[in-house]
Motif scaffolding. Structure first.
Motif, mmCIF file in Angstrom:
data_model
loop_
_atom_site.group_PDB
_atom_site.id
_atom_site.type_symbol
_atom_site.label_atom_id
_atom_site.label_comp_id
_atom_site.label_asym_id
_atom_site.label_seq_id
_atom_site.Cartn_x
_atom_site.Cartn_y
_atom_site.Cartn_z
ATOM 1 N N CYS A 86 34.035 32.638 40.229
ATOM 2 C CA CYS A 86 35.210 33.492 40.449
ATOM 3 C C CYS A 86 36.370 33.082 39.559
ATOM 4 C CB CYS A 86 35.609 33.483 41.928
ATOM 5 S SG CYS A 86 34.443 34.411 42.944
ATOM 6 N N GLY A 87 36.488 31.804 39.258
ATOM 7 C CA GLY A 87 37.513 31.355 38.324
ATOM 8 C C GLY A 87 37.304 31.939 36.936
ATOM 9 N N ARG A 88 36.059 32.007 36.505
ATOM 10 C CA ARG A 88 35.766 32.603 35.193
ATOM 11 C C ARG A 88 36.061 34.101 35.203
ATOM 12 N NH1 ARG A 88 30.917 29.274 35.891
ATOM 13 N NH2 ARG A 88 31.354 27.331 34.829
ATOM 14 N N LEU A 89 35.695 34.772 36.295
ATOM 15 C CA LEU A 89 35.968 36.204 36.400
ATOM 16 C C LEU A 89 37.475 36.464 36.453
ATOM 17 C CD1 LEU A 89 33.105 37.127 38.877
ATOM 18 C CD2 LEU A 89 33.229 37.687 36.442
ATOM 19 N N GLU A 90 38.193 35.589 37.117
ATOM 20 C CA GLU A 90 39.654 35.701 37.136
ATOM 21 C C GLU A 90 40.214 35.591 35.719
ATOM 22 O OE1 GLU A 90 43.609 33.312 38.725
ATOM 23 O OE2 GLU A 90 41.643 32.348 38.838
ATOM 24 N N ALA A 108 35.874 48.025 46.980
ATOM 25 C CA ALA A 108 36.729 49.222 46.980
ATOM 26 C C ALA A 108 37.387 49.445 45.617
ATOM 27 C CB ALA A 108 37.800 49.090 48.065
ATOM 28 N N LEU A 109 37.668 48.380 44.886
ATOM 29 C CA LEU A 109 38.289 48.499 43.562
ATOM 30 C C LEU A 109 37.294 48.895 42.473
ATOM 31 C CD1 LEU A 109 40.578 45.324 43.607
ATOM 32 C CD2 LEU A 109 41.349 47.711 43.532
ATOM 33 N N LEU A 110 36.026 48.687 42.724
ATOM 34 C CA LEU A 110 35.012 48.889 41.693
ATOM 35 C C LEU A 110 34.964 50.306 41.123
ATOM 36 C CD1 LEU A 110 32.933 47.409 40.035
ATOM 37 C CD2 LEU A 110 31.274 47.791 41.865
ATOM 38 N N PRO A 111 34.996 51.375 41.935
ATOM 39 C CA PRO A 111 34.947 52.722 41.335
ATOM 40 C C PRO A 111 36.111 52.997 40.373
ATOM 41 C CG PRO A 111 34.522 52.841 43.689
ATOM 42 C CD PRO A 111 34.946 51.440 43.393
ATOM 43 N N GLU A 112 37.312 52.558 40.734
ATOM 44 C CA GLU A 112 38.473 52.743 39.854
ATOM 45 C C GLU A 112 38.304 51.929 38.574
ATOM 46 O OE1 GLU A 112 41.891 53.912 38.086
ATOM 47 O OE2 GLU A 112 41.028 54.798 39.888
ATOM 48 N N PHE A 113 37.787 50.709 38.708
ATOM 49 C CA PHE A 113 37.567 49.871 37.531
ATOM 50 C C PHE A 113 36.551 50.512 36.597
ATOM 51 C CE2 PHE A 113 35.318 46.219 35.492
ATOM 52 C CZ PHE A 113 36.359 45.833 34.655
ATOM 53 N N LEU A 151 26.794 41.243 44.113
ATOM 54 C CA LEU A 151 26.127 40.029 44.596
ATOM 55 C C LEU A 151 26.950 39.240 45.617
ATOM 56 C CD1 LEU A 151 24.570 38.672 41.305
ATOM 57 C CD2 LEU A 151 23.326 39.410 43.335
ATOM 58 N N LEU A 152 28.222 39.571 45.796
ATOM 59 C CA LEU A 152 29.062 38.790 46.695
ATOM 60 C C LEU A 152 28.512 38.686 48.120
ATOM 61 C CD1 LEU A 152 32.638 39.708 45.442
ATOM 62 C CD2 LEU A 152 31.449 37.512 45.222
ATOM 63 N N VAL A 163 32.321 45.285 31.905
ATOM 64 C CA VAL A 163 32.290 46.083 33.137
ATOM 65 C C VAL A 163 31.032 45.751 33.935
ATOM 66 C CG1 VAL A 163 32.181 48.424 34.076
ATOM 67 C CG2 VAL A 163 33.729 47.920 32.177
ATOM 68 N N ALA A 164 29.895 45.621 33.251
ATOM 69 C CA ALA A 164 28.634 45.315 33.929
ATOM 70 C C ALA A 164 28.677 43.948 34.610
ATOM 71 C CB ALA A 164 27.478 45.372 32.937
ATOM 72 N N ILE A 165 29.325 42.974 33.978
ATOM 73 C CA ILE A 165 29.444 41.645 34.590
ATOM 74 C C ILE A 165 30.198 41.748 35.911
ATOM 75 C CG2 ILE A 165 30.636 39.413 34.366
ATOM 76 C CD1 ILE A 165 29.792 39.429 31.418
ATOM 77 N N PHE A 166 31.314 42.461 35.906
ATOM 78 C CA PHE A 166 32.094 42.611 37.139
ATOM 79 C C PHE A 166 31.310 43.388 38.195
ATOM 80 C CE2 PHE A 166 35.592 41.429 34.361
ATOM 81 C CZ PHE A 166 36.300 40.566 35.180
ATOM 82 N N GLU A 167 30.660 44.467 37.786
ATOM 83 C CA GLU A 167 29.866 45.258 38.736
ATOM 84 C C GLU A 167 28.791 44.401 39.396
ATOM 85 O OE1 GLU A 167 29.182 49.753 37.841
ATOM 86 O OE2 GLU A 167 28.936 48.628 35.960
ATOM 87 N N HIS A 168 28.061 43.679 38.592
ATOM 88 C CA HIS A 168 26.968 42.856 39.102
ATOM 89 C C HIS A 168 27.501 41.762 40.018
ATOM 90 C CE1 HIS A 168 22.903 40.767 38.023
ATOM 91 N NE2 HIS A 168 22.927 41.222 39.241
#
Length: 162
Positions: free
Chosen positions: A101-105, A60-65, A132-133, A123-128
Motif C-alpha cells: 500500500c505504501g508503494r501504491l500510495e 467505490a473509487l475504482l469506476p471513477e478512476f 485483491l484487498l 490503471v491495471a495495477i490499481f484495479e488488481h
C-alpha cells in the motif's frame, strides 16, 4: 548499482549454465516468501474493521478512476486510503500489506503531481490491487501469507517507481 537492468536478470540466467539456473530458482523461492502477518492483539479488530472500510472506499473509487484516471479528487481518495492502510498496517503488524500500500500510495502521489501518467498498466495495477484487498484481509485475519498476486503487484509498483 547504477545502470543495472534487474528486469533483464532472468533472461541472462537462462543463458547461463544449469548451476546458475538452479541458484536463481532457489534464490527467487526464498525472496518471494513473505512472513506471516502477526497482528498486535490489542488493535487487531480495529485494524481489520478499518481495512474492510478502506477496501470498500477503494472499490467505490475504482469506476471513477477507470473512467478518469487523472481526476484529482479521485486520486486524493486513492492516496488517502492507501496511506491509511499503510500506516495502520505498520502499527498493527501487517507489514507486507503496508509495504504494498505504501508503494501504491507513492504511485498516486506521482499521478497527482503529474510526474507520471495513468497508463493502462498503471490503471491495471490499481484495479488488481483493489480487487485483491478482500483476499488480503482474509489472509491477515487467519494469519496466513499475503496472496502471491498482491506481492507481485508490489513488485510491479516498485518497478514503476524506479
Amino acid at each position: 548499482m547504477t545502470g543495472v537492468r534487474w528486469d533483464m536478470l532472468p533472461r541472462w540466467v537462462k543463458g547461463c549454465g544449469s548451476w546458475a539456473r538452479r541458484l536463481w530458482h532457489r534464490a527467487t523461492r526464498v525472496l518471494i516468501r513473505t512472513p506471516r502477518e502477526v497482528l498486535d492483539p490489542d488493535i487487531r479488530e480495529i485494524f481489520l474493521a478499518e481495512f474492510e472500510e478502506l477496501s470498500e472506499t477503494l472499490t467505490a473509487l475504482l469506476p471513477e478512476f477507470r473512467s478518469n484516471p487523472s481526476h484529482p479528487t479521485t486520486l486524493q481518495g486513492l492516496r488517502r486510503a492507501f496511506h491509511t492502510i499503510k500506516g495502520s498496517g505498520l502499527m498493527a503488524g501487517a507489514v507486507s500489506i503496508a509495504g504494498v500500500c505504501g508503494r501504491l500510495e507513492r504511485l498516486t502521489v506521482l499521478l497527482v503531481e503529474r510526474r507520471m501518467t495513468a497508463t493502462p498498466e498503471v490503471v491495471a495495477i490499481f484495479e488488481h490491487a483493489i480487487r485483491l484487498l478482500p483476499e488480503c484481509r482474509r489472509a491477515i485475519e487467519v494469519g496466513s501469507q499475503m496472496p502471491a498476486a498482491m506481492r507481485e503487484i508490489g513488485l510491479r509498483a516498485q518497478r514503476l517507481l524506479g
